[in-house]
Design a protein around this motif. Sequence first.
Motif, PDB file in Angstrom:
ATOM      1  N   SER A  78      48.829  49.275  59.018  1.00 19.07           N
ATOM      2  CA  SER A  78      50.472  49.632  58.871  1.00 19.07           C
ATOM      3  C   SER A  78      50.732  49.667  57.525  1.00 19.07           C
ATOM      4  CB  SER A  78      51.169  48.156  59.452  1.00 19.07           C
ATOM      5  OG  SER A  78      50.844  47.055  58.881  1.00 19.07           O
ATOM      6  N   VAL A  79      49.742  49.540  56.543  1.00 19.53           N
ATOM      7  CA  VAL A  79      50.010  49.612  55.176  1.00 19.53           C
ATOM      8  C   VAL A  79      49.509  50.874  54.755  1.00 19.53           C
ATOM      9  CG1 VAL A  79      49.672  48.789  52.902  1.00 19.53           C
ATOM     10  CG2 VAL A  79      49.440  47.278  54.876  1.00 19.53           C
ATOM     11  N   PRO A  80      50.497  51.764  54.280  1.00 20.63           N
ATOM     12  CA  PRO A  80      50.194  53.316  53.778  1.00 20.63           C
ATOM     13  C   PRO A  80      49.174  53.171  52.621  1.00 20.63           C
ATOM     14  CG  PRO A  80      52.639  53.176  53.785  1.00 20.63           C
ATOM     15  CD  PRO A  80      51.976  51.744  54.010  1.00 20.63           C
ATOM     16  N   HIS A  81      48.231  53.986  52.935  1.00 20.05           N
ATOM     17  CA  HIS A  81      46.967  54.012  51.975  1.00 20.05           C
ATOM     18  C   HIS A  81      45.863  53.311  52.088  1.00 20.05           C
ATOM     19  CE1 HIS A  81      49.659  56.934  49.805  1.00 20.05           C
ATOM     20  NE2 HIS A  81      50.417  55.722  49.392  1.00 20.05           N
ATOM     21  N   LEU A  82      46.130  52.234  53.262  1.00 15.40           N
ATOM     22  CA  LEU A  82      45.189  51.182  53.427  1.00 15.40           C
ATOM     23  C   LEU A  82      44.368  51.381  54.893  1.00 15.40           C
ATOM     24  CD1 LEU A  82      43.529  48.777  52.690  1.00 15.40           C
ATOM     25  CD2 LEU A  82      45.391  47.265  53.537  1.00 15.40           C
ATOM     26  N   ASP A  83      43.112  51.669  54.934  1.00 17.46           N
ATOM     27  CA  ASP A  83      42.408  51.773  56.186  1.00 17.46           C
ATOM     28  C   ASP A  83      41.518  50.598  56.211  1.00 17.46           C
ATOM     29  OD1 ASP A  83      43.563  54.399  56.674  1.00 17.46           O
ATOM     30  OD2 ASP A  83      41.636  55.384  55.977  1.00 17.46           O
ATOM     31  N   LEU A  84      40.966  50.586  57.609  1.00 18.55           N
ATOM     32  CA  LEU A  84      40.088  49.206  57.792  1.00 18.55           C
ATOM     33  C   LEU A  84      38.957  49.590  58.956  1.00 18.55           C
ATOM     34  CD1 LEU A  84      39.863  45.907  58.164  1.00 18.55           C
ATOM     35  CD2 LEU A  84      41.370  46.254  60.047  1.00 18.55           C
TER      36      LEU A  84
END
Length: 254
Positions: A78-84
Motif C-alpha cells: 500500500s506504500v508507493p515505491h515499496l515492494d515486498l
Amino acid sequence: MGKVIAIANQKGGVGKTTTAVNLASALAVLEKKILLIDADPQANATSGLGVNVDEKNVGTYELLEHTAAVEETIINTSVPHLDLIPSHIDLVAIEIELVDKNQREFMLKKALENVIDTYDFILIDCAPSLGLITLNALTAANSVIIPIQCEYFALEGLGKLLNTIKSVQKIHNEALDIEGLLLTMYDARLRLSNQVVEEVKKHFDTMVFKTIIQRNIRLSEAPSYGENIIEYDATSKGAKNYLSLAEEVLKKNS
C-alpha cells in the motif's frame, strides 16, 4: 545499482522487524525505490505491511529454493515505491532443504541478480537466528544494520554476531560492511537505558547511528492494523525516529 542491507541480530525482540518495515517505509516516503524481503518464517514483516500471509503462493521460500524467479515473488504494498517479497511459515523448512545444495549460502544472492538495479535499496528482515537463512542474507548483503535493545542483556550475543559477520567476510562476502548499530526501545526515564547507550557508544563509537529509536506505544500498535508507523501515526515519536534514521542512511550512502 541498489544497495542490499540485512537487518540482523540473533536475539529476538530487539526491533528487527519493526526497523525493517518502518525504515523501508520511511525510505519509500522519501521517494526511494525499495524492496523489502521477509526472511523470517514468522512472516511478521509481511503481515505488518497489511499482506495476508496465507493468500500468497510464492515468496522467500520459493526464491531460496530457486523454484520461482525473483520477479514472480515480488508484490506491491500500500506504500508507493515499496515492494515486498513475502514470507510464510513454510520457510522454516528451507534450512533442511538447502543443506546438501551446492553453494547453499549464495542462493539469495544469485536470486536477486535480476532486480539489483531496479531498486535504490533492498532490505532483508532476518530471522532471530544465525542459521542458513541469515547466512544467505549476510552473503547477499552489502551491509548489515544491527538493532540493539536498550536493556540489560543488550550486549549479550553481540560478540557472537560480530564473529559471524567476520566469518562471512572471510569466506562468503569480503565486501560485507556494518551499516551501523541501531539503539532501539530507548526510555529516557530509565537509568539502565542511558547506561546501555553510553556503553555501546563507548565501545563502538562511529559505528552507532545517531538516531535512537525511542520506546513508543504507537510503534507497537501499528502492525496490528497492517500499517507502518508513518501511515498509522505520522506525528508519533516512532515515525519521526524512523524518518530520521532513513535520512541518516541516505546521507551515509550519498
